[in-house]
Design an enzyme around this catalytic site. Structure first.
Site, mmCIF file in Angstrom:
data_model
loop_
_atom_site.group_PDB
_atom_site.id
_atom_site.type_symbol
_atom_site.label_atom_id
_atom_site.label_comp_id
_atom_site.label_asym_id
_atom_site.label_seq_id
_atom_site.Cartn_x
_atom_site.Cartn_y
_atom_site.Cartn_z
ATOM 1 C CG ASP A 83 -1.915 1.099 1.282
ATOM 2 O OD1 ASP A 83 -2.485 1.405 0.216
ATOM 3 O OD2 ASP A 83 -2.154 1.643 2.373
ATOM 4 C CG HIS A 84 -0.631 5.036 0.356
ATOM 5 N ND1 HIS A 84 -0.900 6.071 -0.505
ATOM 6 C CD2 HIS A 84 -1.777 4.803 1.035
ATOM 7 C CE1 HIS A 84 -2.159 6.449 -0.351
ATOM 8 N NE2 HIS A 84 -2.718 5.682 0.568
ATOM 9 C CG HIS A 177 -5.112 8.878 3.747
ATOM 10 N ND1 HIS A 177 -4.949 9.553 2.569
ATOM 11 C CD2 HIS A 177 -5.115 7.567 3.423
ATOM 12 C CE1 HIS A 177 -4.843 8.688 1.563
ATOM 13 N NE2 HIS A 177 -4.951 7.482 2.068
ATOM 14 N N GLY A 206 -8.907 6.353 2.979
ATOM 15 C CA GLY A 206 -9.417 7.188 4.054
ATOM 16 C C GLY A 206 -10.773 6.741 4.564
ATOM 17 C CG ASN A 227 -7.392 0.940 0.803
ATOM 18 O OD1 ASN A 227 -7.950 0.025 0.205
ATOM 19 N ND2 ASN A 227 -6.240 1.444 0.414
ATOM 20 C CB THR A 230 -7.048 5.699 11.159
ATOM 21 O OG1 THR A 230 -5.952 6.177 10.375
ATOM 22 C CG2 THR A 230 -7.123 6.496 12.448
#
Length: 278
Positions: A83-84, A177, A206, A227, A230
Site C-alpha cells: 500500500d502507498h 486519511h 481514508g 481501505n 486508522t
C-alpha cells in the site's frame, strides 16, 4: 487455502456489487486479527502493508512473509497487497516476495509525471502478473500534495487509466486519511460518474472516517476496494489501554495484546458484513 489473487477477489466483488475490505497490517497481531475476522465473516479480505509500515519494521520481508504465510493458511481467500508505495524498488521487492498486488502512489507529483512513473511501474508489474493500483486526485489527510477538498475528475481519470493500464484507481471523493471521527461526507454522485467512466476497480482510501451508512452507499455507488487502517488501530489501541489500566502490573504482553487482537478481529468481521451489504 492457496494465496488469493487481488484481481480475482475484486473482479468477483465488482460482478456481485459487493465491497472488499482492505485492512492495513502494522504488526503480526493485526494480520492475525484480519484473517480471523475474515474467517468469521466467511468473506475474502486483503492484507495491506504500507511503505510507512515497512519503514517502521525496517525491511519488508519479515512482516511481508508473515502476512503471506497467514494468507496461505486462511479458510477464506486472502490477498497480500503493498500500500502507498512511492519507491519502485519497494514495489519490485514486494513482487519478488509474492505479493499479488501493489499500489504505486505518485499522486504527489504533477499529473504527467504521475502518469509516466505509474505506467512504467505497471508495465514491470504486469510482466510478473501482478495487479496494480494507483492514485489520482490526492486524498486528504497526508502532508504535501494531499489536500482536503480535492476531487478526481472523471475525464482525467479515464485518460489516466487508459494510458497507464492500471487495474484499480484510488480516487478522491471526499474521504481523508487518518480521520479519528467517522463523519466524512462522500460525493456519491461523483463515485457514480467515475464508475461509469472507468473500466477498472475504484478504491476508497481514508475509509476510517466514513460511517457505516456511507461505506454501504459508496459500495452501492461503485466503490469496490475499501481501505481501512486508522479505525482498526483505534480499536486495537483502545483495547490495549483498557487491559493495561485494569492490570497495570502485567508484564506479559500476551495478556493485553491477545484481547486487542480479538477486538480487532470482531470489528473486521463486522465491517466486512457492512461492505457486503448485510
Amino acid at each position: 487455502m492457496p494465496l488469493a489473487s487481488t484481481d480475482e477477489i475484486l473482479a468477483a466483488a465488482r460482478a456481485d456489487g459487493r465491497g472488499v475490505g482492505a485492512f492495513n497490517v502494522i504488526q503480526i497481531e493485526h494480520a492475525e486479527a484480519i484473517v480471523a475476522g475474515a474467517g468469521r465473516a466467511g468473506r475474502p479480505v486483503i492484507l495491506q502493508i504500507s511503505e510507512n509500515t515497512v519503514g517502521y519494521h525496517g525491511p519488508l520481508a519479515p512482516i511481508g512473509l508473515a502476512s503471506l504465510a497467514l494468507a496461505r493458511g486462511a479458510r477464506v481467500p486472502v490477498a497480500v497487497h503493498l500500500d502507498h508505495a512511492r519507491s519502485p524498488a519497494l514495489v519490485a521487492e514486494a513482487v519478488e516476495l509474492g505479493f499479488s498486488s501493489v499500489m504505486f502512489d505518485a499522486s504527489h507529483l504533477p499529473y504527467e509525471e504521475n502518469l509516466a512513473r505509474t505506467r512504467a511501474v505497471t508495465e514491470d508489474c504486469h510482466r510478473a502478473g501482478v495487479f496494480v493500483e494507483a492514485e489520482l486526485g490526492a486524498i486528504g489527510g497526508k502532508d504535501g500534495a494531499h489536500a482536503p477538498g480535492v476531487r478526481t475528475d472523471p475525464d482525467e481519470a479515464r485518460r489516466f487509466a487508459a494510458e497507464t493500464a492500471v487495474d484499480a484507481l484510488a480516487v478522491a471523493v471526499g474521504s481523508s486519511h487518518a480521520m479519528r471521527t467517522r463523519d466524512a461526507v462522500l460525493d456519491f454522485e461523483l463515485i457514480g460518474r467515475l464508475r461509469a467512466a472507468l473500466g477498472v476497480a475504484l478504491v476508497l482510501h481514508g475509509s476510517s472516517g466514513v460511517p457505516d451508512s456511507g461505506l454501504a452507499r459508496a459500495v452501492a455507488a461503485g466503490m469496490t476496494k475499501v481501505n481501512i487502517s486508522t479505525h482498526l488501530n483505534a480499536v486495537f489501541t483502545a483495547s490495549l489501554r483498557r487491559g493495561l489500566a485494569a492490570a497495570p502490573a502485567t508484564a506479559d504482553p500476551r495478556r493485553y495484546m491477545g484481547p486487542a487482537r480479538e477486538a480487532t478481529a470482531a470489528e473486521v468481521a463486522r465491517l466486512l458484513d457492512v461492505l457486503a451489504g448485510r
